[in-house]
Every structure is written in structure tokens, then in C-alpha cells.
Design an enzyme around this catalytic site. Structure first.
Site, PDB file in Angstrom:
ATOM      1  N   ASP A  66       0.833  -1.204   0.000  1.00  0.00           N
ATOM      2  CA  ASP A  66       0.000   0.000   0.000  1.00  0.00           C
ATOM      3  C   ASP A  66       0.871   1.259   0.000  1.00  0.00           C
ATOM      4  O   ASP A  66       2.084   1.188  -0.158  1.00  0.00           O
ATOM      5  CB  ASP A  66      -0.922  -0.059   1.225  1.00  0.00           C
ATOM      6  CG  ASP A  66      -2.172   0.787   1.087  1.00  0.00           C
ATOM      7  OD1 ASP A  66      -2.421   1.323  -0.007  1.00  0.00           O
ATOM      8  OD2 ASP A  66      -2.917   0.898   2.078  1.00  0.00           O
ATOM      9  N   GLY A  82      -9.853   6.988   6.294  1.00  0.00           N
ATOM     10  CA  GLY A  82     -10.384   6.943   7.651  1.00  0.00           C
ATOM     11  C   GLY A  82     -11.821   7.417   7.708  1.00  0.00           C
ATOM     12  O   GLY A  82     -12.474   7.649   6.690  1.00  0.00           O
TER      13      GLY A  82
END
Length: 359
Positions: free
Chosen positions: A110, A228
Site C-alpha cells: 500500500d 479513515g
């Protein structure tokens, strides 16, 4: 016909042409593959089990911090030592266990920001060593996230690394524009709202630079998304991805309706329709991390709350003062509860992304 019919390797970690064929098939059939951040063998098998039971391909990825955790928090990460070793350890673990689940798996790393490039270098060295011995890289793909840099530096750095990766037929994911929030090494929590929407010209500049090297790349273009979960409204505009496809198609002069492979970052809290709009416009990969982290916690949290009278001491519970509690505090019991709830979240996401039963 399903995914298995277009892959040379039907199960386990896939690489090269198989990765390209998988993403092409996903784009053509309008589904996206969830990319699950794994930090341990437990989170990895939770994802593999969910994908197997849903008859779906899956992407397993390690972040910089997740890779360091996989190696062990007791190891120094000076010089990205723990992150390099942890990513390599996770890759070998996933390669060894994935075939047992009978599904194709894309093994990915990632976000890698500029300051984390030594981590990227370490993984590429491992890829090249593995390639020399096995004829394929250790990882299926990697991501470079240089969105904090100028577009010129971002693209030129991607070109430099992509040439090296293309020699192994390896996939590259890159990010252009800014995804809000914070992810390993990149903090855009205070970014200007206008910067959260990548322009078609920016995306085409990436295509123009990378496509002559290899077609094996995808672009994470920003459309108001945030990493998030945040309170308040997030103005997601996945419909602008159609503009990117149209602009690149016109510039290239190709007949393909969607020449770009796109990636959906910061999907936590997004609606089903927002996901579908992105997928309909060429999104083939959706990152899942925050939602899975919370889902994993809920299983363990609920177990502890429900069994609290059985885990306060090794011996003694409501059934009697001499009753042993080992079967309640055994990590294999309560960790498994986290795997179940994380797996349930992934199963639901596979349905949302239209990935279920695509094998």
C-alpha cells in the site's frame, strides 16, 4: 465465463498477465476487488476465508506500518528495516497459505510516500531476487503515493520505478491528486477542498508517461475521498471519473470506452451508490482498512464483554470456584471472534462491489 477461465494460475498469488487480465475482466464486467490491509496471519486468513466463501478474488496488501507490525513491534524500523522484513515475511506467508483457499490473490503493498522510498527499494530488491530464482516477482504489485509532491516529480519518480518493475511484468498503482485524511506517511487532513478533486489533464499525463512502458498500471485519482472515518459531510464525486476516462480516450484516440484502470481510496463511510458509480466508471480496486479494523475489534470486544466473568482469572467462574477458564482465554478462541466479524465485513463489501460469485 468467470475469472478462473481467464487466468493461467487459478489459485494462490497471481502475477503479470494474470493481474492485468483480472483487472480487465473486472472493468468489463463492472465489479471491483477489495484490497484488504493485513497486519498479521489472523487478518490475512480472515480475508482469504471470506473471499473463498464468496467465490471471489481478493487483494491482500501491507501498509508501511502494517508491515512493520507484521515483523514485530520489538524490531527497530530504522532505515525501514522492520517494514521491509515485515512486508517480505507477509508476502511469503500469503504465498504459502493462499493456494489452500482455492482463489486468486493479488499480493500488493500500500501507500509509499517519498520519505518511505527505502521501504519500496527493499521490497523491489526482494522482488528481483525472487524473480531471478522463480521467474516472477515476490509481490504482484506495489503502490507509490507521491501525491504530496509536484505532479512532475510524482510522475517522473513513478516512471523511474515502473521501468524497473516492468522488467518483471509487475503492476504499479500510483496516486495523483490528494486523498484527504491521513495514511502511512501522507497527511492531508488540512488539504484545500479543491485539491481533493483530480483533474482529467493530470490523469492523462500519468497515462501518457506510463503506458509506453507497460499497460500494467492503475491510477488512484482523487474525487473528494478521505482516508479513515471523519464526522461531517464528505462531498464525494465519483462521477468525475467518467470525465477522466473520456478525456484520456479522446487524447489517445482509442475505441476503448474506459482506457484507465482506476482505484477507490478512502471508501470508509461511502454509500453503495457511490461505490457503484466509481465501479461503473472504471474502478477495479477498492481499499478497505478502517472498516475492517473496527470490524475485527468488535468480535473481540463483544467476546470479552460477554465472557468477562470467565476471563478474570485462570480458574474460577460463575459455574464454580474450581472451574478452569483456559478454553475461554485461549487466544485461538477470542482472536477467532475478530476474524469472524472482520470476515463478515469483507463478505458484505464483496457483495457491494459486485465481486461475489465472479470466479
Amino acid at each position: 465465463m468467470g475469472v478462473e477461465q481467464i487466468l493461467k494460475r487459478k489459485t494462490g498469488v497471481i502475477v503479470g498477465e494474470d493481474v492485468h487480465n483480472l483487472f480487465t475482466y473486472a472493468k468489463e464486467h463492472k465489479f471491483a476487488i477489495p484490497a484488504i490491509n493485513v497486519t498479521s496471519s489472523s487478518t490475512a486468513v480472515a480475508a482469504l476465508e471470506a473471499a473463498r466463501d464468496s467465490k471471489s478474488p481478493i487483494i491482500l496488501q501491507t501498509s508501511n506500518g502494517g508491515a512493520a507490525y507484521f515483523a514485530g513491534k520489538g524490531i527497530s524500523n530504522e532505515g525501514q528495516n522492520a517494514s521491509i522484513k515485515g512486508a517480505i515475511a507477509a508476502a511469503h506467508y500469503i504465498r504459502s497459505i493462499a493456494p489452500a483457499y482455492g482463489i486468486p490473490v493479488v499480493l500488493h503493498s500500500d501507500h509509499c510516500a517519498k520519505k518511505l522510498l527505502p521501504w519500496f527499494d527493499g521490497m523491489l530488491e526482494a522482488d528481483e531476487a525472487y524473480f531471478k530464482e522463480h521467474g516472477e516477482p515476490l509481490f504482484s504489485s506495489h503502490m507509490l503515493d507521491l501525491s504530496e509532491e509536484t505532479d512532475e516529480e510524482n510522475i517522473s519518480t513513478c516512471v523511474k520505478y515502473f521501468k524497473r518493475m516492468a522488467a518483471m511484468d509487475q503492476w504499479l498503482e500510483m496516486e495523483i491528486g490528494i486523498t484527504g485524511g491521513e495514511e502511512d506517511g501522507v497527511n492531508n487532513e488540512n488539504a484545500d477542498k479543491e485539491d481533493l478533486y483530480t483533474k482529467p489533464e493530470q490523469v492523462y499525463n500519468v497515462y501518457k508517461a506510463l503506458h509506453p512502458i507497460s499497460p500494467n498500471f492503475s491510477i488512484a485519482a482523487a474525487f473528494g475521498n478521505c482516508h479513515g472515518l471523519y464526522a461531517g459531510d464528505i462531498a464525494l464525486r465519483p462521477e468525475i471519473l467518467a470525465e477522466h476516462q473520456k478525456y484520456t480516450r479522446e487524447q489517445v484516440g482509442c475505441k476503448e470506452e474506459k482506457p484507465l484502470f482506476l482505484v477507490f481510496h478512502g471508501g470508509s463511510g461511502s454509500t453503495v451508490q457511490e461505490f457503484h458509480t466509481g465501479i461503473d466508471n472504471g474502478v477495479v480496486k477498492v481499499n478497505l482498512d478502517t472498516d475492517c479494523q473496527y470490524a475485527y475489534l468488535t468480535g473481540i470486544r463483544d467476546y470479552v464483554l460477554n465472557k468477562k466473568d470467565y476471563i478474570m482469572s485462570p480458574v474460577g467462574n460463575p459455574e464454580g470456584p474450581e472451574k478452569p477458564n483456559k478454553k475461554f482465554f485461549d487466544p485461538r478462541v477470542w482472536v477467532r471472534e475478530g476474524e469472524k466479524t472482520m470476515g463478515a465485513k469483507i463478505t458484505k463489501s464483496l457483495e457491494t462491489f459486485r465481486t461475489t460469485n465472479t470466479l
